[in-house]
Scaffold this active site. Structure first.
Site, mmCIF file in Angstrom:
data_model
loop_
_atom_site.group_PDB
_atom_site.id
_atom_site.type_symbol
_atom_site.label_atom_id
_atom_site.label_comp_id
_atom_site.label_asym_id
_atom_site.label_seq_id
_atom_site.Cartn_x
_atom_site.Cartn_y
_atom_site.Cartn_z
ATOM 1 N N GLY A 714 0.814 -1.202 0.000
ATOM 2 C CA GLY A 714 0.000 0.000 0.000
ATOM 3 C C GLY A 714 0.849 1.253 0.000
ATOM 4 O O GLY A 714 2.017 1.241 0.410
ATOM 5 N N GLY A 719 3.336 7.642 3.439
ATOM 6 C CA GLY A 719 4.458 6.797 3.076
ATOM 7 C C GLY A 719 4.019 5.499 2.426
ATOM 8 O O GLY A 719 2.869 5.342 2.011
ATOM 9 N N THR A 720 4.963 4.563 2.353
ATOM 10 C CA THR A 720 4.751 3.264 1.726
ATOM 11 C C THR A 720 4.638 2.198 2.807
ATOM 12 O O THR A 720 5.366 2.223 3.794
ATOM 13 C CB THR A 720 5.929 2.916 0.799
ATOM 14 O OG1 THR A 720 6.103 3.984 -0.145
ATOM 15 C CG2 THR A 720 5.669 1.620 0.045
ATOM 16 N N VAL A 721 3.719 1.231 2.590
ATOM 17 C CA VAL A 721 3.515 0.151 3.551
ATOM 18 C C VAL A 721 4.008 -1.142 2.931
ATOM 19 O O VAL A 721 3.646 -1.490 1.800
ATOM 20 C CB VAL A 721 2.029 0.025 3.943
ATOM 21 C CG1 VAL A 721 1.859 -1.081 4.980
ATOM 22 C CG2 VAL A 721 1.508 1.348 4.489
ATOM 23 N N LYS A 735 5.336 0.656 7.891
ATOM 24 C CA LYS A 735 5.001 1.912 7.213
ATOM 25 C C LYS A 735 6.258 2.776 7.185
ATOM 26 O O LYS A 735 6.671 3.323 8.198
ATOM 27 C CB LYS A 735 3.870 2.646 7.932
ATOM 28 C CG LYS A 735 3.491 3.968 7.239
ATOM 29 C CD LYS A 735 2.600 4.845 8.125
ATOM 30 C CE LYS A 735 1.199 4.324 8.209
ATOM 31 N NZ LYS A 735 0.310 5.263 8.937
ATOM 32 N N ASP A 837 -10.932 10.681 11.975
ATOM 33 C CA ASP A 837 -10.939 10.300 10.554
ATOM 34 C C ASP A 837 -11.405 8.855 10.418
ATOM 35 O O ASP A 837 -10.753 8.024 9.785
ATOM 36 C CB ASP A 837 -9.549 10.476 9.952
ATOM 37 C CG ASP A 837 -9.587 10.479 8.419
ATOM 38 O OD1 ASP A 837 -10.687 10.660 7.862
ATOM 39 O OD2 ASP A 837 -8.537 10.294 7.790
#
Length: 1006
Positions: A714, A719-721, A735, A837
């Protein structure tokens, strides 16, 4: 020639029999392969059912007899077909009737749905039939009476509707019958009293109504009966006393009323009797003391009155006695303290009086004791932990007197000690700090005195300590802040004197309350050691000195109360830059100087936070400061430097600016060029692993897994997971935050918010933050891995029709899990955590489809210089009052939850063109209110809304969603109320029934 004729006939007969055997074998193979071709087998568990196998009469044993799940007799005929636990779906073909020698058929733990194939009832030799944990629905098909040899039938946890099948009474050999966990309705047939060989009967967790038939008392072979979790009327028929072989009886949570029948005392073999959560009234029959085999008795949550029968002292086998939450009076029989096998005694919330049996614990087996909220008096028994097995001692809200038994300090199994709100005196005995499992101590509202034990500062697992409202007249232990896991210290109004010990070692505390004492001296400036501190209350003491500016540096500090002391000096201006601060009370001290007013924090505080300080001034107090005006300007003019010096300074500043510009441009170029090497570059500093749970891997193990891009699962704004498998086999999600410099401040605040929230909470429905790996260039957050993705994926993904989320039970489970997680944030965290959220993409699902609320990057982040629409939620989930108040609180979360619940029920996104221009799902659903079948039409048919019983359950939750999305925030329920409403509306199939027959069950404390 004559003698040869019979021999030739014999040869013909042999050949014919071989041909017939081959044909029979071919038919069996054909039937099995037909079954395989009719089923969906996503895990390929039937891979060894090979259709290319050749069948020959010369084989000594057919090959299919070695296929998985197949057993044959000596002649090669199939006798057992076991397809359990293979995630199979589809329909069982009618060809199954050809397996005429089948004796055992097991289809349990799969995903079969629709009608139960009636061809199964054409298997004349079938003895056991197991279809538990599937999705068979509609009414039960006719024909089961043809299974004359059937002894075992388990249909637990399906979706059958309509009445219970009466045809079962013709199964004269039936010994085990389980029809629990479906939607069967109506009464239990009185004819069930004719299944005379029945030994086990399970009808629990349905929608059964009417009275329990007295005819069941004729089943004198019955040993195990579970009828609970239904909606019966009336009471327990006294005829059940005829079940002379009964060992286990559970009719819990079933709306039963009237008095308990005294005749049940004849059940001398009964070991477990569970009748909790009903409406029984009257007294407990004294005759029940004759049930000499009784081990577990649970009558809690009823309306029982009168006394506990004294004869219970003779129940020598009793292990668990739970009578909590009734209206019992009188004394506890003293003989209960001498029961040799007693492990758990729960008498909470009654009106019991007298003394607690002083011999309790002398049997050396006592593990749990809860007699809180009664009117008990006298001393605490001295030998409660003689066995060293006592784990929970809950005695609060009584009238106990005397000292805390010193023997408790040797109780190594003790984990929770709650004896607050009594009349205990003496001192706290030394030794509790050495107990290896003690996590919770509550001693408040007593008359304890003397020194507070020093060993509390070395308690290895202690997390909560409340000693408020006592009379110690002593100092705090000098090492109290060094307790490694202590998070909450409540010591208000306890006559504590002396100075506040230095805060060295304060690493886990997030709430400290020392108000209403006699503390003197200054507030130690080394409070910076308390990095997790959220709330600090020191009001109403005799503290002196200045306010340490170091408090403002604490990353999570939210609530500070220093009022009613003798503090002097000015309010440090750095507090005005403390973004997390919400309450700051310094009233009634001796402070001087201006109240900072340039930032958001102090401008939002009420003037009462500063009153009682004659020397304070400023805009918030409407009292101008004397230093403002021409005098200040004169001073500035008097110290103005010469123009030549000024020109020189400007030249230096310009040169420095050019240098900085070159440095920034160069650094960005360098970063862009070498960003791919960031993880393995030795020049960015050593990697540090900060763990919030016990981990079996190192920072290097994490780094080794992140160089392969195919592990990316993801990407988002932060950021990137990555999916990473650690050397020990544990799978985690990593993450890795973006390395870009723009918005660094906002993103760093988001990271800190997520770390602060997730690093401290402990709840099954909140995403676990395992740890953090970082150096001076990069930060990576480590989470538990969620194999089923997000709720958004399951509801709206490309393959949504293939997902388990189409099942109503799974959707309900997710909805309840999210509600419980948010309820924990709102009601059990101090201070309250507002998620801000909440949406399906931030709700992740583990392997058991258990919901985890995730992504706390905006929690507690309201900054004046940031766009509120960015940090306060996502479009479609934001409460309407946000448009004019720019405020989000718990009620905003509840609105967002209502939107999520509507998505779960309708299967639609929060924003859809179907709703019309400018409308959202809330507008769409509310537009259907009042229309004929309007609310029914919005329900997702894929969730089972076409089934009447499911539809009614979904409508109950839709009403909850409408309440949560009320336009007026005051009309929305609290999350605690939402959880209660969801639990009351829980589906009665497949529910995990509360089983209190296991001694290890951990009851919720009041």
């Amino acid at each position: 020639l004559f003698p040869l004729i019979p021999f030739s006939i014999f040869l013909l007969l042999i050949r014919a029999s071989l041909v017939l055997a081959a044909a029979t074998e071919a038919a069996a193979a054909s039937t099995l392969l037909s079954i395989k071709s009719s089923l969906k087998d996503p895990l390929n568990t039937l891979h060894d059912w090979d259709s290319t196998t050749e069948f020959s009469s010369s084989n000594s044993r057919p090959v299919w007899c070695s296929w998985s799940g197949i057993q044959c007799n000596l002649t090669g005929q199939v006798t057992t077909l076991d397809l359990s636990g293979r995630n199979l779906s589809g329909r069982i073909p009618t060809d199954i009737r050809h397996l005429s020698h089948l004796r055992h058929l097991n289809l349990s733990m799969n995903s079969f749905d629709g009608l139960l194939e009636a061809a199964i009832f054409e298997l004349p030799n079938l003895k056991t039939l197991d279809i538990n944990h599937n999705f068979f629905n509609s009414s039960f098909p006719p024909g089961i009476s043809r299974l004359e040899s059937l002894t075992f039938f388990n249909a637990y946890s399906n979706s059958f509707t309509g009445p219970l099948p009466e045809e079962l009474i013709y199964l004269r050999n039936l010994e085990y019958l389980n029809l629990g966990g479906s939607y069967f309705d109506g009464p239990i047939p009185t004819t069930y009293g004719k299944i005379f060989k029945l030994k086990a009967l399970y009808l629990h967790g349905n929608l059964l109504t009417g009275p329990i038939p007295a005819e069941l008392g004729f089943l004198n072979q019955l040993e195990h009966v579970e009828l609970g979790y239904n909606e019966y009327s009336g009471g327990i028929p006294s005829q059940l006393s005829g079940l002379s072989n009964l060992v286990y009886l559970d009719i819990s949570s079933s709306n039963l009323s009237e008095n308990l029948p005294a005749e049940l005392g004849r059940l001398t073999k009964l070991e477990t009797l569970l009748l909790f959560k009903n409406q029984f009234s009257g007294s407990i029959p004294a005759s029940w003391a004759h049930m000499g085999s009784l081990q577990i008795l649970d009558l809690s949550d009823n309306n029982l009155s009168g006394e506990i029968p004294r004869g219970f002292s003779s129940l020598k086998e009793l292990k668990t006695l739970s009578l909590m939450n009734n209206k019992l009076t009188g004394e506890i029989p003293q003989g209960i303290g001498e029961l040799p096998n007693l492990e758990s005694l729960y008498l909470w919330n009654n009106s019991l009086s007298g003394t607690l049996p002083q011999t309790l614990g002398s049997n050396c087996k006592l593990q749990r004791l809860d007699v809180s909220s009664n009117s008990l008096s006298g001393p605490i028994p001295p030998n409660l932990c003689l066995s060293n097995k006592l784990m929970k001692l809950i005695l609060f809200s009584n009238n106990f007197v005397g000292e805390i038994p010193s023997s408790l300090t040797n109780c190594k199994a003790l984990s929770r000690l709650r004896i607050q709100n009594n009349n205990l005196n003496g001192s706290i005995p030394l030794g509790f700090g050495s107990l290896p499992n003690l996590t919770f101590i509550e001693l408040s509202k007593n008359s304890l005195s003397g020194p507070i034990p020093e060993d509390l500062g070395i308690a290895m697992k202690l997390e909560f300590l409340n000693i408020s409202e006592n009379s110690f007249n002593s100092e705090l232990p000098g090492n109290i802040w060094k307790a490694p896991r202590l998070q909450i210290l409540l010591a208000s109004s306890s006559n504590i004197d002396g100075k506040i010990p230095d805060f060295v070692g304060c690493r886990s505390f997030y709430r400290i309350e020392l108000d209403g004492n006699n503390l003197t001296g200054r507030i130690p400036p080394d409070i910076t050691h308390c990095q997790k501190l959220v709330s600090l209350n020191l009001r109403r003491n005799s503290l002196t000195g200045t306010i340490p500016w170091e408090i403002s540096t604490l990353p999570s500090i939210t609530d500070v109360d220093l009022s009613h002391n003798f503090l002097t000096g000015a309010i440090p201006s750095k507090f005005n830059n403390c973004s997390t601060l919400e309450n700051f009370n310094v009233s009634y001290n001796q402070l001087t100087g201006p109240v900072p007013s340039s930032g958001l924090v102090f401008s939002s505080l009420h003037p009462s936070s500063f009153i009682g300080n004659d020397g304070l001034c400023g805009k918030i107090l409407k009292k101008p400061c004397l230093t403002e005006g021409p005098a200040t300007e004169a001073v500035q003019i008097r110290h103005q430097p010469k123009k030549t010096a000024s020109a020189f300074i400007w030249i230096m500043v310009a040169a420095l600016g050019v240098g900085l510009l070159i440095l920034v441009v160069g650094s960005r170029y360098f970063q862009a060029k070498y960003s791919r090497k960031l993880l393995h570059d030795k020049n960015v500093g050593s990697w540090k692993l900060t763990a919030f749970h016990r981990l079996n891997f190192t920072a290097n193990d994490v780094l080794e897994c992140l160089h392969m891009t195919d592990k990316i699962i993801g990407m988002g704004s932060m950021g990137t997971v990555y999916k990473a498998e650690m050397p020990g086999g544990e799978i985690i999600a990593v993450k890795k935050l973006w390395g870009k410099q723009q918005d660094t401040t906002r993103k760093r605040r988001g990271v800190l918010a997520e770390v602060d929230v997730l690093g401290n909470v402990r709840h099954r429905n909140i995403m676990r933050l395992l740890g953090c790996v970082s150096n001076n260039k990069c930060t990576m957050l480590l989470y538990e891995y969620m194999p089923n993705g997000s709720l958004d994926d399951l509801l709206h993904g490309k393959n949504k029709d293939e997902n388990l989320v189409a099942d109503w039970m799974t959707r309900y489970k997710i909805a309840l899990g999210v509600a419980q997680g948010v309820c924990y944030l709102h009601h059990d965290c101090n201070p309250v955590v507002v998620h801000r959220d909440l949406k399906p993409s931030n709700i992740l699902l583990d392997g058991e489809m258990e919901a985890r609320v995730a992504d706390f990057g905006v929690a507690k982040l309201i900054q004046a210089d940031e766009s509120m629409s960015v940090i306060a939620g996502s479009y479609g989930y934001i409460a309407p009052e946000y448009a004019y108040t720019l405020q989000v609180d718990e009620k905003s979360d509840i609105y967002s939850y209502g939107v999520v619940l509507m998505e779960i029920l309708t299967g639609k996104r929060s924003i859809d063109t179907e709703f019309g221009d400018g409308n959202c799902i809330v507008d769409w659903v509310k537009s259907k209110v009042g229309m004929k079948n309007g609310l029914v039409d919005v329900l997702d048919k894929n969730a089972g809304a076409s089934c009447a019983s499911v539809r009614e359950e979904m409508l109950l939750l839709l009403r909850v969603a409408l309440l949560c999305t009320s336009r007026n925030p005051a009309d929305r329920p609290s999350m605690r109320d939402v959880v209660s409403m969801l639990q009351e509306a829980k589906p009665k199939q497949k529910q995990k029934l509360v089983r209190r027959d296991e001694v290890v069950v951990d009851f919720p404390e009041p």
